[in-house]
Design a protein around this motif. Structure first.
Motif, PDB file in Angstrom:
ATOM      1  N   ASP A  83      -0.175  -5.307  33.300  1.00 11.66           N
ATOM      2  CA  ASP A  83      -1.007  -5.157  34.500  1.00 11.66           C
ATOM      3  C   ASP A  83      -2.372  -4.583  34.153  1.00 11.66           C
ATOM      4  N   GLN A 144       9.326  -3.360  34.501  1.00 10.52           N
ATOM      5  CA  GLN A 144       9.091  -4.075  35.742  1.00 10.52           C
ATOM      6  C   GLN A 144       7.985  -5.113  35.585  1.00 10.52           C
ATOM      7  N   GLN A 145       6.907  -4.736  34.899  1.00  8.05           N
ATOM      8  CA  GLN A 145       5.772  -5.649  34.750  1.00  8.05           C
ATOM      9  C   GLN A 145       6.122  -6.846  33.872  1.00  8.05           C
ATOM     10  N   TRP A 146       6.817  -6.620  32.773  1.00  2.96           N
ATOM     11  CA  TRP A 146       7.164  -7.746  31.900  1.00  2.96           C
ATOM     12  C   TRP A 146       8.265  -8.612  32.525  1.00  2.96           C
ATOM     13  N   SER A 147       9.217  -7.981  33.235  1.00  2.00           N
ATOM     14  CA  SER A 147      10.272  -8.760  33.894  1.00  2.00           C
ATOM     15  C   SER A 147       9.681  -9.685  34.944  1.00  2.00           C
ATOM     16  N   ARG A 148       8.677  -9.193  35.659  1.00  2.00           N
ATOM     17  CA  ARG A 148       8.012 -10.011  36.667  1.00  2.00           C
ATOM     18  C   ARG A 148       7.369 -11.238  36.044  1.00  2.00           C
ATOM     19  N   ARG A 149       7.040 -11.158  34.760  1.00  2.00           N
ATOM     20  CA  ARG A 149       6.420 -12.283  34.044  1.00  2.00           C
ATOM     21  C   ARG A 149       7.453 -13.110  33.282  1.00  2.00           C
TER      22      ARG A 149
END
Length: 428
Positions: A83, A144-149
């Motif tokens: 992010d 959370q940020q990498w999972s969202r990607r």
């Protein structure tokens, strides 16, 4: 107790390469690559496979710089969270860079397989270990940020975390299954051997002394020779030297040291990072931890110890090992070494095109194994096609970093004081 010697483990365990001659004549090539690290070598390989002639100039010997001296982590992404990358570069450019570098470990392991390089490659992932509550919060955010990607990451806690890390001092760890470990000297020498097999010319002990335009070509000068080339790639990173380029003003130099034990055996040792991941913790002055294929324990941190006595190095290593892995008892430390990192204030790399036909890069911020591999491919594609879309980020204007020497000195002083506090058991 073994004498603790100043020597790079990766050079010690990697079979020596045949030395390359220095450049002693004026030659021609389609492309001259300056710097024999991962970026320069990968650029050369991609160009050679497309039928271009390449001359590569290395100031010392292949693997001398960060490419052969680093921890050997094959990390995905950048030093900062995805992010934050998009907030800094903008959503479009940041998203592209996150995607390219998120897929970079796969490109490294594919290159190793394609070229048949023997470098202890293990695609088992890496562990980012939380050393306190703030570290846990950071890893939760990264997860959370990498999972969202769509990245294959998992936040380990409790007994599973302890099993993977081999210590009860870590309450959470981010397992990134995209990533892994290598012997970086083995990888770098393997790339150099591939350049030679493909017909590239590699010259060692050939530091560049000048770069000038002569007609339609660039003339790259060394002490005893020169290369006339249509295109030039500058990929010298933190080891950039000489007044012929302004690249060294685009970053500030940092140091990173490592300490390696003698090979460890037994059940206690087998439980340290038992699933084969390399790791690092969430401290501001981080510690990296990994094993090699002979069972050695490798500890590292920001700063330099090539200017410190052996007792200081041993005391620091004892402190970190005793904190995380007291079950090992007294560890016999065998060697230590220090390397350089090219840092940028925002922890993001910079690509440059200082003149038509010249491309350059700096600011890997400690992620050279993966970033160097993908930038080598991207530079080759750009030089072949003249297509900016081949690059993961656009070229940037050359704007010198303010007070690079002061930044280096400030950080090094802080790191030294921090490590002294660790040795004195004031800090951990």
């Amino acid at each position: 107790m073994t004498d603790l010697r100043q020597e790079c483990l990766w050079e010690f365990v990697t079979p020596p390469a045949a030395p390359a001659a220095a450049l002693t004549a004026q030659i021609k090539a389609d492309v001259c690559v300056i710097g024999g690290g991962i970026t320069g070598l990968c650029t050369a390989i991609n160009l050679l496979e497309q039928g271009k002639s390449v001359a590569l100039l290395e100031a010392r010997v292949i693997g001398h710089g960060g490419s052969g001296r680093n921890v050997g982590l094959v990390n995905a992404g950048t030093w900062i969270r995805p992010d934050d990358v998009e907030a800094t570069l903008g959503q479009q450019q940041g998203s592209r860079l996150n995607k390219v570098l998120g897929e970079a470990p796969a490109e490294v392991f594919a290159m190793i397989e394609h070229l048949g390089i023997d470098c202890q490659a293990r695609n088992e992932g890496t562990l980012h270990m939380a050393h306190n509550a703030n570290g846990v919060a950071d890893l939760q955010s990264r997860h959370q940020q990498w999972s969202r990607r769509g990245a294959d990451v998992e936040l380990l806690t409790g007994a599973q975390c302890q099993e993977y890390c081999g210590t009860d001092k870590i309450s959470a760890a981010l397992l990134d299954r995209r990533a892994g470990t290598i012997n970086p000297m083995g990888y770098t020498r393997g790339l150099a051997a591939a350049v030679r097999r493909l017909g590239g010319q590699v010259f060692e002990q050939s530091a560049v002394t000048g770069l000038t335009r002569e007609g339609s070509a660039w003339l790259v000068k060394t002490a005893h020779g020169a290369v006339s080339a249509d295109k030039v790639v500058i990929s010298t990173g933190a080891y950039t030297e000489g007044d012929w380029t302004a690249l060294q003003k685009q970053y500030f130099r940092g140091y990173y040291y490592q300490v390696a034990s003698k090979p460890l055996q037994g059940a206690a040792a087998d439980n340290v990072l038992k699933h084969g991941q390399g790791s690092w913790d969430t401290r501001t002055v981080l510690s990296s931890i990994r094993r090699d294929d002979q069972g050695r324990l490798l500890l590292g941190s920001m700063g330099r110890v090539d200017n410190k006595p052996a007792w200081f190095v041993r005391s620091w290593a004892d402190r970190i090992q005793g904190h995380y892995f007291p079950q090992l008892g007294k560890v016999d430390w065998e060697m230590h070494w220090t390397g350089c990192i090219d840092f940028t204030p925002d922890h993001l790399m910079r690509l440059f095109e200082p003149a038509p036909g010249i491309v350059a890069v700096t600011g890997y911020n400690g992620r050279g194994n993966t970033t160097g591999t993908v930038i080598g491919r991207a530079f080759a594609q750009y030089l072949l096609q003249d297509d900016p879309d081949a690059l993961p980020i656009p070229f940037a204007p050359m704007k010198p970093v303010s007070a690079p020497l002061l930044r280096t000195g400030f950080y090094e002083t802080g790191f030294s004081l921090y490590h002294a506090g660790q040795c004195l058991r004031v800090l951990l």
